[in-house]
Design a protein around this motif. Sequence first.
Motif: not given
Length: 434
Positions: A230-242, A260-272
Amino acid sequence: MFSRMTTSTPARLRVRGKAAISKKVERSQAVLDAIRNLQERGELCDFEVRTGAEILPVHRFVLQISSEYFRTMLQTDMIEATQGYVEMKGMDEKSVVSCVRFLYTGEIDVEPDNIHNLLNAANLMQLEEVKSICCEYCISEMSVDNCIDILALFKQFLCEKAKEVINFISRNLSKVMHTTVFTEIEKEDLDSVILCNATSSNSTVLWIAVSRWINGDEASRSHHTASLFSLINEIGVACLIKLVITSRHVLSSQECKDLVARSLFEMTKEKRECVEAHLDISNYILLKQWTEIYRDIFDTKTLNDDVFSFMESNLIEISTCSDFVGLSIDDVLRLLKCVKAKRLTAQVRWQIIVVWCSGQRRPIDSYSTLFEQVDLSKLPISYIQTEVLPDRDVQSTNECKDIIIEAMCIRAKRNETHRQNTFHRSASVRRQRK
């Protein structure tokens, strides 16, 4: 005998300018030197500091003006004030001597071998100047290899420069986390390091550091996974997925999975838009499972489509992996009906179906449903006879057999038509030659 003494008014000094002047002479160093000389000669000393075999004659007033520790001791009814000496038990002898001499000279020698003992003595005697000198020395000698030890030292003796060490660790985390002592960092200090560096560009380094720290004592630290994530405020897509969704620490914590689910499914359009680029054989099935688990809580359709797009593009490769057999029949049908799958040969499509069916026991109607997705009539009759018909799943249902027999009949009829056409063309050519 004696002449009478007379008093006369002294002559006034006639000078131009001010009538009086004030002059200040710097005496502090001279006084300090004089007091030091008295101590070295043992003169006017009214107290002793004893440490091991050393007995240091000192002046009470010097101790009191230099140290709150000694001021309290000598101005109260403590036994040392009345007995005239204090025994520094359990302290390094050389460090105590160095600290006492510092009170008289303002000088102290600091080196790697004595830094801990000096800080220990200075901390007891409440000599903040000595502590500051020791801390400055540590900062000047700080490196990737010793910064964790220095941080522990500063925390132990409440040194004010601990924040500088945290900043150093944060700036050099990609190197520090690979040192043997990194896992010894305290949880609260790791929190501070993450907060100093919690951006998406550094999220991979931060997550690897978190994982390495947890692995250092998994039994007692795994429950910290959620709070650290929760402290990693802006976790990158590569880190999240891989990295994150495949972590056993995440998968074993429901709290962490929800974060993690919240980070996955509420990511911005650019990240998706970057998700599919980071999918591979090791993580696609996990991400698909996440979309199924949380479909009633979040909008998972976009990520689910990304996963299927990856699967469609890599169908042959994923069909050889153990995770493939875990897909539902609806998933397999969707894959076989996609445009890219339709370009595959009937033999390849058949092999994909066989792999899925052989993975575990399926409902009988699954086989016939899937067999309809393969134009078996395009398979050579010899292949059908040696590979398709003997298959146990084909033999288990009459419907499958009917599909195979029908395909063989179509194939035989097609072969016969082809043979006849070839015969007629050959006869026509012969007539033309005559």
